[in-house]
Design a protein around this motif. Structure first.
Motif, PDB file in Angstrom:
ATOM      1  N   ASN A  92    -114.174 -58.258 -37.825  1.00  0.00           N
ATOM      2  CA  ASN A  92    -114.521 -59.655 -37.602  1.00  0.00           C
ATOM      3  C   ASN A  92    -115.031 -59.800 -36.173  1.00  0.00           C
ATOM      4  OD1 ASN A  92    -113.549 -60.453 -40.176  1.00  0.00           O
ATOM      5  ND2 ASN A  92    -111.468 -60.514 -39.387  1.00  0.00           N
ATOM      6  N   LEU A  93    -116.017 -60.650 -35.983  1.00  0.00           N
ATOM      7  CA  LEU A  93    -116.559 -60.913 -34.648  1.00  0.00           C
ATOM      8  C   LEU A  93    -116.407 -62.393 -34.342  1.00  0.00           C
ATOM      9  CD1 LEU A  93    -118.088 -60.023 -32.100  1.00  0.00           C
ATOM     10  CD2 LEU A  93    -120.232 -60.420 -33.361  1.00  0.00           C
ATOM     11  N   GLU A  94    -115.681 -62.693 -33.268  1.00  0.00           N
ATOM     12  CA  GLU A  94    -115.456 -64.079 -32.857  1.00  0.00           C
ATOM     13  C   GLU A  94    -115.945 -64.258 -31.425  1.00  0.00           C
ATOM     14  OE1 GLU A  94    -111.340 -64.997 -33.405  1.00  0.00           O
ATOM     15  OE2 GLU A  94    -111.413 -64.704 -35.589  1.00  0.00           O
ATOM     16  N   ILE A  95    -116.775 -65.279 -31.227  1.00  0.00           N
ATOM     17  CA  ILE A  95    -117.381 -65.525 -29.917  1.00  0.00           C
ATOM     18  C   ILE A  95    -116.963 -66.896 -29.399  1.00  0.00           C
ATOM     19  CG2 ILE A  95    -119.532 -65.622 -28.615  1.00  0.00           C
ATOM     20  CD1 ILE A  95    -119.109 -62.929 -29.924  1.00  0.00           C
ATOM     21  N   ALA A  96    -116.591 -66.958 -28.120  1.00  0.00           N
ATOM     22  CA  ALA A  96    -116.333 -68.228 -27.443  1.00  0.00           C
ATOM     23  C   ALA A  96    -117.349 -68.366 -26.312  1.00  0.00           C
ATOM     24  CB  ALA A  96    -114.910 -68.269 -26.895  1.00  0.00           C
ATOM     25  N   LEU A  97    -117.671 -69.603 -25.966  1.00  0.00           N
ATOM     26  CA  LEU A  97    -118.705 -69.839 -24.958  1.00  0.00           C
ATOM     27  C   LEU A  97    -118.248 -70.885 -23.946  1.00  0.00           C
ATOM     28  CD1 LEU A  97    -121.643 -69.479 -23.934  1.00  0.00           C
ATOM     29  CD2 LEU A  97    -122.321 -71.244 -25.608  1.00  0.00           C
ATOM     30  N   TYR A  98    -118.446 -70.567 -22.664  1.00  0.00           N
ATOM     31  CA  TYR A  98    -118.156 -71.498 -21.567  1.00  0.00           C
ATOM     32  C   TYR A  98    -119.379 -71.609 -20.665  1.00  0.00           C
ATOM     33  CZ  TYR A  98    -113.079 -71.660 -22.351  1.00  0.00           C
ATOM     34  OH  TYR A  98    -111.830 -71.873 -22.886  1.00  0.00           O
ATOM     35  N   GLU A  99    -119.556 -72.790 -20.082  1.00  0.00           N
ATOM     36  CA  GLU A  99    -120.497 -72.944 -18.977  1.00  0.00           C
ATOM     37  C   GLU A  99    -119.705 -73.373 -17.752  1.00  0.00           C
ATOM     38  OE1 GLU A  99    -123.298 -76.174 -18.803  1.00  0.00           O
ATOM     39  OE2 GLU A  99    -122.202 -77.356 -20.305  1.00  0.00           O
ATOM     40  N   TYR A 100    -120.210 -72.990 -16.584  1.00  0.00           N
ATOM     41  CA  TYR A 100    -119.510 -73.356 -15.355  1.00  0.00           C
ATOM     42  C   TYR A 100    -120.528 -73.578 -14.229  1.00  0.00           C
ATOM     43  CZ  TYR A 100    -120.070 -68.529 -13.592  1.00  0.00           C
ATOM     44  OH  TYR A 100    -120.583 -67.326 -13.153  1.00  0.00           O
ATOM     45  N   GLY A 101    -120.124 -74.376 -13.210  1.00  0.00           N
ATOM     46  CA  GLY A 101    -120.975 -74.606 -12.054  1.00  0.00           C
ATOM     47  C   GLY A 101    -121.983 -75.718 -12.219  1.00  0.00           C
ATOM     48  N   ASN A 102    -121.879 -76.515 -13.264  1.00  0.00           N
ATOM     49  CA  ASN A 102    -122.841 -77.575 -13.548  1.00  0.00           C
ATOM     50  C   ASN A 102    -122.287 -78.915 -13.060  1.00  0.00           C
ATOM     51  OD1 ASN A 102    -124.465 -79.574 -15.027  1.00  0.00           O
ATOM     52  ND2 ASN A 102    -125.220 -77.813 -16.190  1.00  0.00           N
ATOM     53  N   ASP A 103    -123.080 -79.660 -12.293  1.00  0.00           N
ATOM     54  CA  ASP A 103    -122.623 -80.940 -11.743  1.00  0.00           C
ATOM     55  C   ASP A 103    -122.365 -81.999 -12.804  1.00  0.00           C
ATOM     56  OD1 ASP A 103    -122.461 -80.125  -9.179  1.00  0.00           O
ATOM     57  OD2 ASP A 103    -124.276 -81.123  -8.459  1.00  0.00           O
ATOM     58  N   ASN A 104    -122.869 -81.783 -14.010  1.00  0.00           N
ATOM     59  CA  ASN A 104    -122.585 -82.720 -15.101  1.00  0.00           C
ATOM     60  C   ASN A 104    -121.141 -82.602 -15.587  1.00  0.00           C
ATOM     61  OD1 ASN A 104    -125.012 -84.109 -15.423  1.00  0.00           O
ATOM     62  ND2 ASN A 104    -125.914 -82.431 -16.612  1.00  0.00           N
ATOM     63  N   LEU A 105    -120.469 -81.545 -15.174  1.00  0.00           N
ATOM     64  CA  LEU A 105    -119.107 -81.286 -15.634  1.00  0.00           C
ATOM     65  C   LEU A 105    -118.091 -81.875 -14.661  1.00  0.00           C
ATOM     66  CD1 LEU A 105    -119.641 -77.550 -16.661  1.00  0.00           C
ATOM     67  CD2 LEU A 105    -119.992 -79.601 -18.041  1.00  0.00           C
ATOM     68  N   SER A 106    -116.857 -82.015 -15.127  1.00  0.00           N
ATOM     69  CA  SER A 106    -115.800 -82.629 -14.335  1.00  0.00           C
ATOM     70  C   SER A 106    -115.406 -81.770 -13.137  1.00  0.00           C
ATOM     71  CB  SER A 106    -114.573 -82.875 -15.222  1.00  0.00           C
ATOM     72  OG  SER A 106    -113.454 -83.233 -14.452  1.00  0.00           O
ATOM     73  N   SER A 107    -115.384 -82.386 -11.958  1.00  0.00           N
ATOM     74  CA  SER A 107    -114.947 -81.663 -10.765  1.00  0.00           C
ATOM     75  C   SER A 107    -113.460 -81.345 -10.845  1.00  0.00           C
ATOM     76  CB  SER A 107    -115.241 -82.493  -9.510  1.00  0.00           C
ATOM     77  OG  SER A 107    -114.562 -83.738  -9.567  1.00  0.00           O
ATOM     78  N   ALA A 108    -112.698 -82.232 -11.491  1.00  0.00           N
ATOM     79  CA  ALA A 108    -111.258 -82.007 -11.640  1.00  0.00           C
ATOM     80  C   ALA A 108    -110.970 -80.780 -12.488  1.00  0.00           C
ATOM     81  CB  ALA A 108    -110.594 -83.238 -12.261  1.00  0.00           C
ATOM     82  N   GLU A 109    -111.900 -80.425 -13.372  1.00  0.00           N
ATOM     83  CA  GLU A 109    -111.747 -79.253 -14.235  1.00  0.00           C
ATOM     84  C   GLU A 109    -112.435 -78.035 -13.645  1.00  0.00           C
ATOM     85  OE1 GLU A 109    -109.871 -79.248 -16.920  1.00  0.00           O
ATOM     86  OE2 GLU A 109    -109.411 -81.381 -16.717  1.00  0.00           O
ATOM     87  N   GLY A 110    -112.909 -78.140 -12.406  1.00  0.00           N
ATOM     88  CA  GLY A 110    -113.559 -77.008 -11.761  1.00  0.00           C
ATOM     89  C   GLY A 110    -114.997 -76.806 -12.201  1.00  0.00           C
ATOM     90  N   TYR A 111    -115.644 -77.886 -12.669  1.00  0.00           N
ATOM     91  CA  TYR A 111    -117.023 -77.804 -13.170  1.00  0.00           C
ATOM     92  C   TYR A 111    -117.131 -76.749 -14.269  1.00  0.00           C
ATOM     93  CZ  TYR A 111    -117.879 -80.403  -8.859  1.00  0.00           C
ATOM     94  OH  TYR A 111    -117.829 -81.335  -7.859  1.00  0.00           O
ATOM     95  N   ILE A 112    -116.196 -76.841 -15.201  1.00  0.00           N
ATOM     96  CA  ILE A 112    -116.104 -75.867 -16.296  1.00  0.00           C
ATOM     97  C   ILE A 112    -116.027 -76.615 -17.619  1.00  0.00           C
ATOM     98  CG2 ILE A 112    -114.624 -74.100 -17.363  1.00  0.00           C
ATOM     99  CD1 ILE A 112    -113.658 -73.491 -14.438  1.00  0.00           C
ATOM    100  N   ARG A 113    -116.714 -76.097 -18.621  1.00  0.00           N
ATOM    101  CA  ARG A 113    -116.637 -76.713 -19.959  1.00  0.00           C
ATOM    102  C   ARG A 113    -116.564 -75.633 -21.025  1.00  0.00           C
ATOM    103  NH1 ARG A 113    -120.344 -78.863 -24.199  1.00  0.00           N
ATOM    104  NH2 ARG A 113    -122.121 -77.925 -23.099  1.00  0.00           N
TER     105      ARG A 113
END
Length: 220
Positions: A92-113
């Motif tokens: 089985n192949l399972e993939i997760a995806l994150y983006e980071y460093g984007n100003d559209n993201l929450s600063s409280a969450e470390g600019y991580i989604r």
């Protein structure tokens, strides 16, 4: 071992049928203990390995002009893993995806989604990955690695292959969470960390991307 379990189950069925029990007793045995043994053996033969992969992509403005190449490289990794085999079976192949460093993201969450939790839907993964855009920002590699450790269900099956690929082009040391601590926590979950620096080889070394890969038992 799986074949042995099936042989033992069959032998148990024959033994129960040949001990001089009445037809009623034999039927009862076949419908209880034997059935459970065979069911367990069959379930064991269906057990498959899983490859779990987290893709962490820097979507800050510093990645302008590089983001498409980074996406293509990450997708090539997914594509290669989709052909992987273990004991002549396709895991089985399972993939997760994150983006980071984007100003559209929450600063409280470390600019991580978290864009996508572990999923085996390659069409959805491709759609989500290639739809990401750049803006900003502040790229915290240690923080996003640790976030993926905390949020994702990596499981505790030591037979699974667990991989993390982080792509970006700013120093690996930024942010309040030390990358060494985050990678140590990843290794505790048997997750191998590979770094993809989007820039010159020597620049990536000076930015500690190679050190992150060495510590994570992966590649730079």
């Amino acid at each position: 071992m799986k074949k042995l379990n099936l042989i033992l189950a069959s032998a148990l069925l024959l033994t129960m049928s040949c001990k001089g029990n009445s037809k009623k007793d034999t039927a009862l045995l076949e419908g209880t203990a034997t059935e459970k043994v065979i069911e367990t053996a069959v379930l064991e033969t269906k057990t498959t390995h899983t490859i779990k992969v987290a893709l962490l992509l820097d979507t800050s403005n510093s990645m302008d002009g590089l983001i498409h190449q980074a996406k293509a490289q990450l997708w090539e990794i997914v594509n290669e893993l989709s052909y992987a085999k273990c004991d002549n079976e396709k895991p089985n192949l399972e993939i997760a995806l994150y983006e980071y460093g984007n100003d559209n993201l929450s600063s409280a969450e470390g600019y991580i989604r978290q864009v996508l939790a572990f999923s085996s839907d390659l069409d959805e993964i491709s759609e989500k990955l290639f739809s990401l855009t750049t803006r900003g920002g502040s790229e915290f590699c240690g923080h996003v690695i640790q976030t993926s450790m905390d949020q994702l269900d990596w499981g505790n099956n030591n037979k699974d292959l667990k991989l993390l690929f982080i792509a970006g082009n700013e120093p690996f040391t930024q942010g309040r969470i030390n990358y060494k601590d985050a990678i140590t926590n990843a290794l505790a979950k048997d997750v191998v960390v590979t770094t993809l620096f989007c820039g010159g080889y020597e620049q990536g070394i000076s930015g500690v991307w190679k050190d992150g890969a060495v510590l994570g038992k992966g590649d730079y």
